[in-house]
Design a protein around this motif. Structure first.
Motif, short mmCIF file in Angstrom:
data_model
loop_
_atom_site.label_atom_id
_atom_site.label_comp_id
_atom_site.label_asym_id
_atom_site.label_seq_id
_atom_site.Cartn_x
_atom_site.Cartn_y
_atom_site.Cartn_z
N TRP A 79 4.13 4.82 -16.45
CA TRP A 79 4.50 4.84 -14.87
C TRP A 79 4.01 4.20 -13.98
O TRP A 79 2.88 3.09 -14.50
N ARG A 80 4.26 4.11 -12.69
CA ARG A 80 3.86 2.99 -11.88
C ARG A 80 2.55 3.19 -11.49
O ARG A 80 2.04 4.30 -11.37
N GLU A 81 2.08 2.03 -11.11
CA GLU A 81 0.54 1.78 -10.64
C GLU A 81 0.89 1.46 -9.22
O GLU A 81 1.53 0.87 -8.87
N TRP A 82 -0.14 2.04 -8.29
CA TRP A 82 0.03 2.03 -6.83
C TRP A 82 -1.50 1.54 -6.17
O TRP A 82 -2.55 1.48 -6.81
N PRO A 83 -1.26 0.71 -5.14
CA PRO A 83 -2.45 0.31 -4.64
C PRO A 83 -3.35 1.16 -3.98
O PRO A 83 -2.70 2.29 -3.66
N ARG A 84 -4.62 0.89 -3.77
CA ARG A 84 -5.34 1.80 -3.00
C ARG A 84 -4.96 2.16 -1.77
O ARG A 84 -4.40 1.45 -0.85
N ALA A 90 -4.38 -0.15 5.79
CA ALA A 90 -5.16 -1.16 6.84
C ALA A 90 -4.30 -2.46 7.03
O ALA A 90 -4.62 -2.93 8.10
N ARG A 91 -3.49 -2.62 6.15
CA ARG A 91 -2.68 -4.07 6.10
C ARG A 91 -1.51 -3.88 6.89
O ARG A 91 -0.95 -5.13 7.46
N LEU A 92 -1.04 -2.87 7.51
CA LEU A 92 0.36 -2.53 8.00
C LEU A 92 0.38 -2.01 9.23
O LEU A 92 -0.64 -1.04 9.51
N PRO A 93 1.19 -2.12 10.19
CA PRO A 93 1.18 -1.13 11.36
C PRO A 93 1.76 0.30 11.03
O PRO A 93 2.23 0.25 9.96
N ASP A 94 1.13 1.20 11.90
CA ASP A 94 1.54 2.63 11.60
C ASP A 94 2.82 2.95 10.99
O ASP A 94 3.09 3.63 10.13
N ASP A 133 -18.84 9.05 0.98
CA ASP A 133 -19.29 8.69 -0.47
C ASP A 133 -17.64 8.03 -1.08
O ASP A 133 -16.68 8.38 -0.52
N PRO A 134 -17.90 6.96 -2.00
CA PRO A 134 -16.44 6.43 -2.34
C PRO A 134 -15.52 7.32 -3.05
O PRO A 134 -14.37 6.99 -2.91
N ILE A 135 -16.01 8.52 -3.37
CA ILE A 135 -14.95 9.40 -3.79
C ILE A 135 -13.99 9.66 -2.70
O ILE A 135 -12.71 10.19 -3.12
N ILE A 136 -14.49 9.75 -1.42
CA ILE A 136 -13.45 9.79 -0.37
C ILE A 136 -12.93 8.60 0.18
O ILE A 136 -11.82 8.23 0.44
N ALA A 137 -13.93 7.89 0.59
CA ALA A 137 -13.61 6.47 1.14
C ALA A 137 -12.77 5.73 0.38
O ALA A 137 -11.70 5.06 1.06
N ASP A 138 -12.66 5.57 -0.89
CA ASP A 138 -11.55 4.78 -1.80
C ASP A 138 -10.27 5.32 -1.77
O ASP A 138 -9.29 4.68 -2.23
N ARG A 139 -9.91 6.48 -1.27
CA ARG A 139 -8.66 7.36 -0.89
C ARG A 139 -8.16 7.80 0.03
O ARG A 139 -7.29 8.23 0.14
N ALA A 140 -8.92 7.48 1.14
CA ALA A 140 -8.71 8.15 2.38
C ALA A 140 -7.22 7.38 3.16
O ALA A 140 -7.03 6.29 2.86
N LEU A 141 -6.78 8.31 3.91
CA LEU A 141 -5.59 7.78 4.68
C LEU A 141 -6.12 7.43 6.00
O LEU A 141 -5.09 6.87 6.59
N ARG A 325 12.01 -1.49 -1.73
CA ARG A 325 11.54 -1.49 -0.05
C ARG A 325 9.97 -1.15 -0.22
O ARG A 325 9.39 -1.89 0.68
N HIS A 326 9.53 -0.43 -1.09
CA HIS A 326 7.93 -0.44 -1.13
C HIS A 326 7.37 -1.58 -1.52
O HIS A 326 6.29 -1.99 -0.91
N ALA A 327 8.01 -2.30 -2.45
CA ALA A 327 7.47 -3.75 -2.89
C ALA A 327 7.21 -4.69 -1.54
O ALA A 327 6.34 -5.36 -1.54
N TYR A 328 8.42 -4.61 -0.87
CA TYR A 328 8.56 -5.36 0.34
C TYR A 328 7.18 -5.15 1.17
O TYR A 328 6.66 -5.93 1.80
N LEU A 329 7.21 -3.74 1.56
CA LEU A 329 6.11 -3.51 2.44
C LEU A 329 4.81 -3.85 1.99
O LEU A 329 3.80 -3.94 2.71
N ASN A 330 4.53 -3.75 0.73
CA ASN A 330 3.36 -3.95 0.04
C ASN A 330 2.65 -5.52 -0.12
O ASN A 330 1.63 -5.85 -0.61
N GLN A 331 3.81 -6.41 0.18
CA GLN A 331 3.31 -7.75 0.31
C GLN A 331 2.09 -7.94 1.30
O GLN A 331 1.86 -7.09 2.18
N GLU A 332 1.57 -8.86 1.08
CA GLU A 332 0.34 -9.36 1.80
C GLU A 332 0.94 -9.69 3.29
O GLU A 332 0.87 -11.02 3.62
N ARG A 333 1.34 -8.95 4.02
CA ARG A 333 1.70 -9.22 5.39
C ARG A 333 1.93 -8.11 6.32
O ARG A 333 1.68 -7.06 5.73
N ALA A 334 1.79 -8.21 7.69
CA ALA A 334 1.67 -7.13 8.42
C ALA A 334 2.61 -7.41 9.74
O ALA A 334 2.44 -6.87 10.73
#
Length: 336
Positions: A79-84, A90-94, A133-141, A325-334
């Protein structure tokens, strides 16, 4: 058809044992939840979800925590792995974040449905505080209610479109937790007016079919009892937040709760939760929990039936295009 019991159970491993099958047939839990210990490969998982439903003789909901990032029970290579999520948000406009969340959760739904899973314990719309706590901070929207609510809706609606029911968590808001409820009981002294920021994303998503409670004490609401077992907190969720969908507990085996585990289930149901969640797959303990949880009835039964009525066949979808489309958005760009 018999009325199911107000509980969701886990199981011990990747195959349903004969003892588990017999117990589930007798106890008739409303649903089941899967963890990494239950997941090996797609074919195995399809057999397991089919066996669970066969045991109770109906299309019982089967849940999993598949947020991606820190919390994911189904992982590579199958199955796919996903970025945090915090990094992605934080990396992209809303606007790009919302597009990415829709794509991510639509792809997650596609993977879940392919193996017979139709409920995902996501999105998490807790508004993260600086000392969370990281249990929230590492997953928060996010750390503000408005963006979190918009992002949570994008995720939840994408899951629904993919034929998977979302479980919005952790109501009434867990972003002030400075402890991990798996290990200890978080407490907040924030006044009620300050808590409104925590409530806001849940109020914005009150039309969703299911929510999960927070194992946390909110002293401004109930100075002694954790929200999961507090009639005052459950009343606030129903009235002030306005949620009339199925309310399930977080795992009653967590250390945040006290007393024997079967008693915790009974207290949560008595407080106003519709369904108790028991995750560890310990058969002896599940027998005890089943003895303390009632059959669904009244408003709880109505809410459970209404939640399941929102299951639907997935809308047409091209996963390869969504991946691109998701891979394009996930590039290191904003600048997208």
């Amino acid at each position: 058809m018999s009325t199911p019991r107000a509980v969701i159970f886990g199981l011990s491993g990747p195959e349903l044992t004969a003892d588990e099958r017999a117990f589930f047939a007798e106890a008739d839990p409303w649903g089941f939840i899967l963890f990494a210990r239950n997941v090996a490969a797609p074919d195995q998982l399809r057999r397991l979800t089919g066996a669970l439903r066969e045991a109770v003789g109906r299309e019982a909901p089967i849940l999993i925590d598949q947020e991606g990032g820190r919390v994911a029970r189904m992982r590579a290579p199958h199955w796919r792995e996903w970025p945090r999520l915090p990094d992605f948000c934080a990396r992209l406009p809303d606007a790009a974040v919302l597009t990415g969340l829709r794509l991510r959760h639509r792809l997650i739904a596609h993977e879940l449905r392919a193996v017979g899973i139709d409920v995902n314990c996501a999105p998490m719309v807790d508004v993260a505080r600086p000392d969370a706590d990281p249990i929230i901070a590492d997953r928060a929207l996010g750390d503000r209610a408005g963006p979190v609510a918009r992002r949570g809706r994008a995720a939840a609606e994408a899951l629904l479109e993919g034929g998977v029911l979302p479980v919005v968590k952790h109501v009434p808001g867990y972003g002030r937790a400075t402890l991990d409820a798996h290990r200890a009981l978080p407490v907040t002294d924030a006044p009620l007016d300050a808590l409104e920021e925590d409530f806001a994303p849940f109020r914005a998503l009150a039309d969703m079919p299911m929510m999960m409670t927070a194992h946390m004490i909110y002293r401004a609401i109930d100075p002694e009892r954790c929200a999961t077992v507090s009639p005052d907190c459950i009343a606030l969720i129903r009235r002030r937040i306005g949620f009339d969908g199925l309310l399930m507990t977080d795992d009653i085996g967590m250390e945040a709760l006290s007393g024997p585990v079967p008693q915790r289930a009974a207290e949560a149901i008595a407080a106003g939760c519709d369904v108790a969640l028991h995750c560890n797959g310990d058969l002896a303990q599940m027998r005890q929990v089943a003895a303390r949880t009632p059959l669904l009835a009244g408003d709880a039964l109505r809410r459970a039936e209404a939640a399941l009525a929102r299951r639907r066949a997935p809308a047409p979808f091209d996963p390869d295009e969504a991946d691109r489309r998701h891979a394009y958005l996930n590039q290191e760009r904003a600048d997208v």
